[in-house]
Design a protein around this motif. Structure first.
Motif, mmCIF file in Angstrom:
data_model
loop_
_atom_site.group_PDB
_atom_site.id
_atom_site.type_symbol
_atom_site.label_atom_id
_atom_site.label_comp_id
_atom_site.label_asym_id
_atom_site.label_seq_id
_atom_site.Cartn_x
_atom_site.Cartn_y
_atom_site.Cartn_z
ATOM 1 N N ARG A 305 -48.787 -21.954 20.634
ATOM 2 C CA ARG A 305 -48.702 -20.863 21.608
ATOM 3 C C ARG A 305 -47.428 -20.050 21.417
ATOM 4 O O ARG A 305 -47.434 -18.815 21.506
ATOM 5 C CB ARG A 305 -48.748 -21.430 23.031
ATOM 6 C CG ARG A 305 -50.127 -21.927 23.451
ATOM 7 C CD ARG A 305 -50.061 -22.572 24.820
ATOM 8 N NE ARG A 305 -51.387 -22.989 25.282
ATOM 9 C CZ ARG A 305 -51.591 -23.704 26.373
ATOM 10 N NH1 ARG A 305 -50.556 -24.095 27.120
ATOM 11 N NH2 ARG A 305 -52.820 -24.042 26.730
ATOM 12 N N GLU A 306 -46.333 -20.755 21.149
ATOM 13 C CA GLU A 306 -45.061 -20.053 20.980
ATOM 14 C C GLU A 306 -45.054 -19.227 19.697
ATOM 15 O O GLU A 306 -44.505 -18.130 19.670
ATOM 16 C CB GLU A 306 -43.912 -21.067 20.973
ATOM 17 C CG GLU A 306 -42.572 -20.483 21.383
ATOM 18 C CD GLU A 306 -42.604 -19.857 22.768
ATOM 19 O OE1 GLU A 306 -42.025 -18.760 22.906
ATOM 20 O OE2 GLU A 306 -43.182 -20.453 23.695
ATOM 21 N N TYR A 307 -45.664 -19.747 18.648
ATOM 22 C CA TYR A 307 -45.798 -18.973 17.402
ATOM 23 C C TYR A 307 -46.495 -17.641 17.693
ATOM 24 O O TYR A 307 -46.058 -16.568 17.233
ATOM 25 C CB TYR A 307 -46.647 -19.735 16.377
ATOM 26 C CG TYR A 307 -45.979 -20.903 15.682
ATOM 27 C CD1 TYR A 307 -44.668 -21.276 15.981
ATOM 28 C CD2 TYR A 307 -46.675 -21.639 14.720
ATOM 29 C CE1 TYR A 307 -44.078 -22.353 15.342
ATOM 30 C CE2 TYR A 307 -46.088 -22.715 14.070
ATOM 31 C CZ TYR A 307 -44.803 -23.075 14.389
ATOM 32 O OH TYR A 307 -44.219 -24.135 13.748
ATOM 33 N N LEU A 311 -44.873 -13.918 17.170
ATOM 34 C CA LEU A 311 -45.472 -12.992 16.202
ATOM 35 C C LEU A 311 -45.985 -11.733 16.891
ATOM 36 O O LEU A 311 -45.848 -10.629 16.350
ATOM 37 C CB LEU A 311 -46.599 -13.687 15.441
ATOM 38 C CG LEU A 311 -46.164 -14.815 14.519
ATOM 39 C CD1 LEU A 311 -47.389 -15.547 13.914
ATOM 40 C CD2 LEU A 311 -45.275 -14.292 13.392
ATOM 41 N N LEU A 312 -46.564 -11.869 18.094
ATOM 42 C CA LEU A 312 -47.019 -10.690 18.831
ATOM 43 C C LEU A 312 -45.868 -9.788 19.204
ATOM 44 O O LEU A 312 -45.954 -8.563 19.098
ATOM 45 C CB LEU A 312 -47.772 -11.135 20.090
ATOM 46 C CG LEU A 312 -49.205 -11.634 19.906
ATOM 47 C CD1 LEU A 312 -49.766 -12.168 21.222
ATOM 48 C CD2 LEU A 312 -50.108 -10.508 19.364
ATOM 49 N N ASN A 313 -44.750 -10.394 19.604
ATOM 50 C CA ASN A 313 -43.555 -9.597 19.940
ATOM 51 C C ASN A 313 -43.028 -8.861 18.718
ATOM 52 O O ASN A 313 -42.605 -7.696 18.816
ATOM 53 C CB ASN A 313 -42.447 -10.519 20.504
ATOM 54 C CG ASN A 313 -42.770 -11.025 21.888
ATOM 55 O OD1 ASN A 313 -43.564 -10.424 22.609
ATOM 56 N ND2 ASN A 313 -42.157 -12.140 22.283
ATOM 57 N N PHE A 315 -44.801 -7.905 16.081
ATOM 58 C CA PHE A 315 -45.731 -6.829 15.725
ATOM 59 C C PHE A 315 -45.612 -5.654 16.687
ATOM 60 O O PHE A 315 -45.735 -4.482 16.296
ATOM 61 C CB PHE A 315 -47.169 -7.348 15.725
ATOM 62 C CG PHE A 315 -47.449 -8.297 14.574
ATOM 63 C CD1 PHE A 315 -46.929 -8.067 13.316
ATOM 64 C CD2 PHE A 315 -48.257 -9.428 14.763
ATOM 65 C CE1 PHE A 315 -47.192 -8.909 12.259
ATOM 66 C CE2 PHE A 315 -48.527 -10.281 13.695
ATOM 67 C CZ PHE A 315 -47.983 -10.022 12.449
ATOM 68 N N GLN A 316 -45.352 -5.949 17.966
ATOM 69 C CA GLN A 316 -45.201 -4.879 18.940
ATOM 70 C C GLN A 316 -43.945 -4.062 18.677
ATOM 71 O O GLN A 316 -43.937 -2.837 18.813
ATOM 72 C CB GLN A 316 -45.164 -5.476 20.346
ATOM 73 C CG GLN A 316 -46.522 -5.964 20.830
ATOM 74 C CD GLN A 316 -46.432 -6.688 22.171
ATOM 75 O OE1 GLN A 316 -45.347 -6.865 22.741
ATOM 76 N NE2 GLN A 316 -47.581 -7.130 22.690
ATOM 77 N N LEU A 317 -42.857 -4.759 18.288
ATOM 78 C CA LEU A 317 -41.615 -4.065 17.969
ATOM 79 C C LEU A 317 -41.747 -3.212 16.707
ATOM 80 O O LEU A 317 -41.152 -2.156 16.574
ATOM 81 C CB LEU A 317 -40.471 -5.065 17.799
ATOM 82 C CG LEU A 317 -40.001 -5.781 19.079
ATOM 83 C CD1 LEU A 317 -38.982 -6.853 18.741
ATOM 84 C CD2 LEU A 317 -39.408 -4.769 20.052
ATOM 85 N N ALA A 318 -42.570 -3.734 15.769
ATOM 86 C CA ALA A 318 -42.774 -3.003 14.515
ATOM 87 C C ALA A 318 -43.639 -1.765 14.748
ATOM 88 O O ALA A 318 -43.524 -0.778 14.061
ATOM 89 C CB ALA A 318 -43.419 -3.905 13.480
#
Length: 318
Positions: A305-307, A311-313, A315-318
């Motif tokens: 879950r933490e992974y 990773l979502l954070n 991708f959102q920043l990118a």
């Protein structure tokens, strides 16, 4: 020092032609394995470390050894392994004697600290599961940090003699500066026994006792699944995760240590070991450094879950 350089040059000259014997497909395969290992090692172990510090459920004393193991894996991905890649690209070692010694030193430090960290994890799980009444006294946050520090001190003490016995040398067969098993039979036997087989024996004992307890409890409470759930005082998936990490380490590093011990006990066998087996044992050992993070993600729900959150954070920043 000059004598060591001369010796290493002589050894490199003796084995120089072996680099040219590799067909293109073999060099490409070794390069691919190493690139995948470095990439997976860096990304995976950074995810492990970040996950432990971000997630409260993962911030427990026992996971200090998990973070320490991730640091040990990152160590080789950031320095020795890239130099091995350069040696492959350059068809030999071009980074000088100092980098050769440092590369071999940090590779050895990573391996031995990994063994000791895996031992620490096993002992921690053994105390938590089999001697739960002692656990909080033995593994408080402060004492656990001290244990992790001790792991690194012992690993450093174990690898330091290599700098004085001249056992860190470039081997063109594996494009690496590493521990030369043929330098001293007695030293090699001591290294393999005390820094691999003895810790593996301790870990095996701990997990065997845990499995016996697991089977006994499950057998006693099998008729009542609800009672079984209440009786079981810990997360069985966490134990299985650490057990798989241990098995993978033993499988990946076992062949290399068995070869080293065999050659040290009976040196004439060294010439009869196929080169492909020697090279495969090394690169299989190298590959182990990127596996732990995959195991945590596959078998541990909290890590998985933490992974995903991390990773979502990103991708959102990118």
């Amino acid at each position: 020092m000059e004598e060591e350089r001369t010796t290493q040059r002589n050894i490199s000259e003796e084995l120089k032609d072996e680099d040219d014997e590799y067909p293109t497909w073999a060099v490409s395969t070794l390069t691919t394995i190493l690139v995948v290992t470095i990439s997976g090692d860096i990304v995976g172990n950074l995810l492990v470390i970040t996950s432990v510090f971000r997630n409260k459920k993962l911030r427990k004393a026992g996971n200090a050894f998990v973070v320490s193991l991730a640091v040990a894996d990152l160590l080789v991905a950031c320095y020795p392994y890239p130099l091995v890649l350069l040696a492959i690209f350059n068809h030999g070692w071009r980074m000088g004697h100092l980098h050769c010694q440092l590369s071999g030193f940090f590779m050895g430090l990573s391996v031995i600290s990994s063994v000791f960290n895996i031992t620490g994890i096993a002992v921690n799980r053994y105390c938590y599961i089999c001697h739960s009444s002692w656990y909080n006294r033995l593994f408080s946050n402060t004492s656990t940090i001290c244990y992790v520090g001790l792991v690194w001190v012992l690993a450093l003490a174990a690898i330091l003699p290599n700098l004085f016995v001249g056992s860190l040398r470039y081997d063109p067969r594996i494009f690496s500066c590493t521990f030369a098993q043929s330098v001293s039979s007695h030293y090699t036997i001591a290294v393999v026994i005390f820094h691999f087989f003895l810790p593996i024996g301790v870990v095996s004992y701990c997990y065997l006792r845990i499995w016996v307890l697991v089977l006994n409890i499950r057998h006693r409470v099998k008729p009542d699944r609800h009672l079984q759930h209440q009786t079981w005082p810990y997360n069985i998936h966490g134990f299985i995760t650490m057990f798989v990490v241990f098995v993978l380490f033993a499988v990946c590093w076992g062949p290399l240590n068995i070869i080293g011990l065999t050659v040290a006990i009976y040196p004439p066998l060294g010439d009869s070991i196929p080169r492909w087996l020697f090279v495969a044992s090394y690169f299989m050992a190298y590959f182990n450094s990127c596996l732990n993070a995959v195991v945590y993600g596959a078998l541990n729900r909290n890590f998985r879950r933490e992974y995903k959150k991390i990773l979502l954070n990103i991708f959102q920043l990118a």
